[in-house]
Design a protein around this motif. Structure first.
Motif, short mmCIF file in Angstrom:
data_model
loop_
_atom_site.label_atom_id
_atom_site.label_comp_id
_atom_site.label_asym_id
_atom_site.label_seq_id
_atom_site.Cartn_x
_atom_site.Cartn_y
_atom_site.Cartn_z
N ALA A 1 0.83 -1.21 0.00
CA ALA A 1 0.00 0.00 0.00
C ALA A 1 0.86 1.26 0.00
O ALA A 1 0.43 2.30 -0.48
N ASP A 2 2.07 1.16 0.52
CA ASP A 2 2.99 2.31 0.57
C ASP A 2 3.96 2.34 -0.61
O ASP A 2 4.84 3.19 -0.66
N ASP A 3 3.80 1.44 -1.56
CA ASP A 3 4.71 1.37 -2.70
C ASP A 3 4.65 2.66 -3.52
O ASP A 3 3.58 3.24 -3.70
N PRO A 4 5.80 3.13 -4.02
CA PRO A 4 5.80 4.36 -4.82
C PRO A 4 5.22 4.17 -6.23
O PRO A 4 4.91 5.16 -6.90
N ASP A 5 5.05 2.94 -6.68
CA ASP A 5 4.53 2.68 -8.02
C ASP A 5 3.00 2.66 -7.99
O ASP A 5 2.38 1.86 -7.30
N ALA A 6 2.38 3.54 -8.76
CA ALA A 6 0.92 3.65 -8.78
C ALA A 6 0.25 2.35 -9.24
O ALA A 6 -0.84 2.02 -8.79
N LYS A 7 0.90 1.59 -10.10
CA LYS A 7 0.31 0.33 -10.58
C LYS A 7 0.19 -0.68 -9.44
O LYS A 7 -0.80 -1.40 -9.35
N VAL A 8 1.19 -0.72 -8.58
CA VAL A 8 1.14 -1.62 -7.43
C VAL A 8 0.05 -1.18 -6.47
O VAL A 8 -0.76 -1.98 -6.00
N VAL A 9 -0.01 0.11 -6.20
CA VAL A 9 -1.02 0.65 -5.27
C VAL A 9 -2.41 0.42 -5.84
O VAL A 9 -3.34 0.07 -5.11
N LYS A 10 -2.58 0.59 -7.12
CA LYS A 10 -3.87 0.36 -7.78
C LYS A 10 -4.30 -1.09 -7.61
O LYS A 10 -5.48 -1.38 -7.42
N SER A 11 -3.35 -2.00 -7.64
CA SER A 11 -3.66 -3.42 -7.49
C SER A 11 -4.03 -3.79 -6.06
O SER A 11 -4.86 -4.67 -5.84
N ILE A 12 -3.44 -3.12 -5.09
CA ILE A 12 -3.69 -3.46 -3.69
C ILE A 12 -4.86 -2.67 -3.09
O ILE A 12 -5.44 -3.07 -2.08
N ALA A 13 -5.25 -1.57 -3.71
CA ALA A 13 -6.28 -0.68 -3.15
C ALA A 13 -7.60 -1.37 -2.81
O ALA A 13 -8.20 -1.05 -1.79
N PRO A 14 -8.10 -2.31 -3.61
CA PRO A 14 -9.38 -2.95 -3.25
C PRO A 14 -9.26 -4.00 -2.14
O PRO A 14 -10.25 -4.56 -1.71
N HIS A 15 -8.06 -4.25 -1.68
CA HIS A 15 -7.80 -5.30 -0.69
C HIS A 15 -8.46 -4.97 0.65
O HIS A 15 -8.27 -3.89 1.19
N PRO A 16 -9.25 -5.89 1.20
CA PRO A 16 -9.87 -5.65 2.50
C PRO A 16 -8.80 -5.54 3.60
O PRO A 16 -7.74 -6.14 3.50
N GLY A 17 -9.11 -4.77 4.60
CA GLY A 17 -8.21 -4.63 5.73
C GLY A 17 -7.39 -3.36 5.74
O GLY A 17 -6.73 -3.05 6.73
N LEU A 18 -7.42 -2.61 4.67
CA LEU A 18 -6.70 -1.34 4.64
C LEU A 18 -7.49 -0.29 5.42
O LEU A 18 -8.72 -0.24 5.32
#
Length: 84
Positions: free
Chosen positions: A18-35
């Motif tokens: 979630a803290d990754d500087p790459d927007a593609k990684v963050v976009k992939s993790i954003a729907p993940h429950p628990g954030l």
């Protein structure tokens, strides 16, 4: 980036992605429950419209966060012209 699509991640790995500087990684993790709401807001602050839709589908997104996302105004991007 493929790792971020998994839903069986440990909280430590999920939070690191979630803290990754790459927007593609963050976009992939954003729907993940628990954030947390703070994590979701930080994603939008860092990456803006690139992650907005994925943050909005997160099951832990609060009503206030969804309202803020709906009112989100991306910054105006200026284009610099090179003089000939």
């Amino acid at each position: 980036m493929l790792l971020a699509h998994r839903r069986d991640l440990s909280p430590e790995i999920r939070d690191a992605l979630a803290d990754d500087p790459d927007a593609k990684v963050v976009k992939s993790i954003a729907p993940h429950p628990g954030l947390s709401e703070a994590q979701l807001r930080a994603m939008v602050t860092r990456h803006g419209a690139r992650v907005l839709a994925k943050v909005a589908v997160n099951p832990d997104a609060t009503a206030q966060l969804l309202q803020d996302l709906a009112l989100h105004r991306p910054p105006v991007q200026t284009r610099r012209c090179r003089s000939a």
